[in-house]
Design a protein around this motif. Structure first.
Motif, PDB file in Angstrom:
ATOM      1  N   PRO A 114      40.610  60.808  68.335  1.00 58.46           N
ATOM      2  CA  PRO A 114      40.234  61.537  67.110  1.00 58.46           C
ATOM      3  C   PRO A 114      39.755  60.600  66.001  1.00 58.46           C
ATOM      4  O   PRO A 114      40.445  59.656  65.627  1.00 58.46           O
ATOM      5  N   PHE A 115      38.566  60.853  65.500  1.00 63.37           N
ATOM      6  CA  PHE A 115      37.943  60.041  64.459  1.00 63.37           C
ATOM      7  C   PHE A 115      36.915  60.922  63.762  1.00 63.37           C
ATOM      8  O   PHE A 115      35.961  61.381  64.381  1.00 63.37           O
ATOM      9  N   ASP A 116      37.143  61.187  62.477  1.00 59.50           N
ATOM     10  CA  ASP A 116      36.270  62.098  61.735  1.00 59.50           C
ATOM     11  C   ASP A 116      34.944  61.443  61.353  1.00 59.50           C
ATOM     12  O   ASP A 116      34.918  60.344  60.795  1.00 59.50           O
ATOM     13  N   VAL A 117      33.869  62.139  61.658  1.00 56.39           N
ATOM     14  CA  VAL A 117      32.534  61.749  61.207  1.00 56.39           C
ATOM     15  C   VAL A 117      32.024  62.845  60.283  1.00 56.39           C
ATOM     16  O   VAL A 117      31.884  63.996  60.700  1.00 56.39           O
ATOM     17  N   ARG A 118      31.776  62.485  59.022  1.00 57.29           N
ATOM     18  CA  ARG A 118      31.297  63.449  58.020  1.00 57.29           C
ATOM     19  C   ARG A 118      29.800  63.245  57.806  1.00 57.29           C
ATOM     20  O   ARG A 118      29.341  62.114  57.683  1.00 57.29           O
ATOM     21  N   PHE A 119      29.081  64.355  57.739  1.00 52.29           N
ATOM     22  CA  PHE A 119      27.649  64.304  57.501  1.00 52.29           C
ATOM     23  C   PHE A 119      27.343  64.937  56.144  1.00 52.29           C
ATOM     24  O   PHE A 119      27.213  66.153  56.046  1.00 52.29           O
ATOM     25  N   PRO A 120      27.251  64.128  55.098  1.00 61.27           N
ATOM     26  CA  PRO A 120      26.945  64.689  53.777  1.00 61.27           C
ATOM     27  C   PRO A 120      25.485  65.091  53.668  1.00 61.27           C
ATOM     28  O   PRO A 120      24.611  64.493  54.317  1.00 61.27           O
ATOM     29  N   LYS A 121      25.253  66.099  52.881  1.00 60.34           N
ATOM     30  CA  LYS A 121      23.878  66.525  52.616  1.00 60.34           C
ATOM     31  C   LYS A 121      23.706  66.448  51.114  1.00 60.34           C
ATOM     32  O   LYS A 121      23.963  67.405  50.391  1.00 60.34           O
ATOM     33  N   GLY A 122      23.290  65.297  50.637  1.00 54.37           N
ATOM     34  CA  GLY A 122      23.208  65.085  49.191  1.00 54.37           C
ATOM     35  C   GLY A 122      24.492  64.460  48.690  1.00 54.37           C
ATOM     36  O   GLY A 122      24.703  63.252  48.782  1.00 54.37           O
ATOM     37  N   SER A 123      25.407  65.267  48.183  1.00 58.44           N
ATOM     38  CA  SER A 123      26.663  64.785  47.611  1.00 58.44           C
ATOM     39  C   SER A 123      27.659  64.365  48.686  1.00 58.44           C
ATOM     40  O   SER A 123      27.732  64.983  49.751  1.00 58.44           O
ATOM     41  N   LYS A 124      28.428  63.319  48.401  1.00 59.85           N
ATOM     42  CA  LYS A 124      29.481  62.865  49.301  1.00 59.85           C
ATOM     43  C   LYS A 124      30.853  63.387  48.888  1.00 59.85           C
ATOM     44  O   LYS A 124      31.872  62.986  49.456  1.00 59.85           O
ATOM     45  N   GLU A 125      30.893  64.286  47.910  1.00 60.95           N
ATOM     46  CA  GLU A 125      32.163  64.875  47.483  1.00 60.95           C
ATOM     47  C   GLU A 125      32.699  65.778  48.592  1.00 60.95           C
ATOM     48  O   GLU A 125      31.942  66.502  49.252  1.00 60.95           O
TER      49      GLU A 125
END
Length: 202
Positions: free
Chosen positions: A78-89
């Motif tokens: 388990p390892f989270d990969v986040r894909f922001p679209k514009g803001s990284k909040e």
């Protein structure tokens, strides 16, 4: 404080949902879940099959050895990969996945919670927990965010399909199987002899 936790986990039926990474951080589901376009996907309710884990462990081992001393780093679920679209909040991120294996060559994308931004290479290993819908959504997600190379491995069939990003679009390889030697375009010099690889896994 009341959390924005859904009562059940279902696959998405619409293009976009209401949940964000901020919501995701508050949930405590028994199964592993991912967010794609704000919709919840559940991964396999049970632990992955032994063959899935053998393929993941062996490939992770080989990639880690190859990348030792280099700037690229390999991580397994388990390892989270986040894909922001514009803001990284957190509350504005609606795509969070846990690839079976990913390689990140830009250390600026790594933080204590995982990766934020597109990995250079993602490997998904098929199992009963993978739905066609999930794979379709992930294909579009990885392509649109610039994941340079996307591998799909079928352990039971002992084959591999590679999508390589060319001018913003994925170009598929032919189906690679026993007798083929895989060469990564992202990790220059890394090769995988599929006959030898799967022989060690059985």
């Amino acid at each position: 404080m009341e959390t924005n936790k859904p009562d059940t986990v279902n696959e998405p039926q619409a293009d976009y949902g209401m949940y964000s990474y901020a919501d995701y951080l508050t949930w405590q589901f028994e199964e592993v879940v991912e967010l794609i376009r704000g919709k919840i996907f559940k991964k396999a309710a049970a632990a992955p099959k032994r063959l899935h884990q053998k393929v993941s462990g062996e490939l992770n081992y080989r990639l880690t050895g190859f990348l030792k001393g280099q700037k690229c780093q390999v991580y397994a679920a388990p390892f989270d990969v986040r894909f922001p679209k514009g803001s990284k909040e957190d509350h504005k991120i609606h795509d969070v996945v846990q690839p079976d294996i990913c390689v990140i060559c830009d250390p600026e994308k790594l933080d204590d919670r995982g990766c934020i931004g597109a990995p250079d290479l993602i490997v998904e290993i098929l199992s009963q927990g993978n739905s066609k819908t999930e794979l379709q959504y992930k294909f579009k997600l990885y392509e649109s965010h610039g994941v340079r190379e996307y591998w799909i491995i079928h352990p039971e069939h002992q084959d591999l399909l590679i999508y390589t990003l060319v001018d913003g679009k994925y170009v598929p390889s032919r189906l690679l199987t026993s007798g083929d030697v895989v060469e990564s375009t992202v990790l220059e010099g890394f090769t995988l002899d599929l006959e030898e690889f799967f022989k060690d896994i059985e």
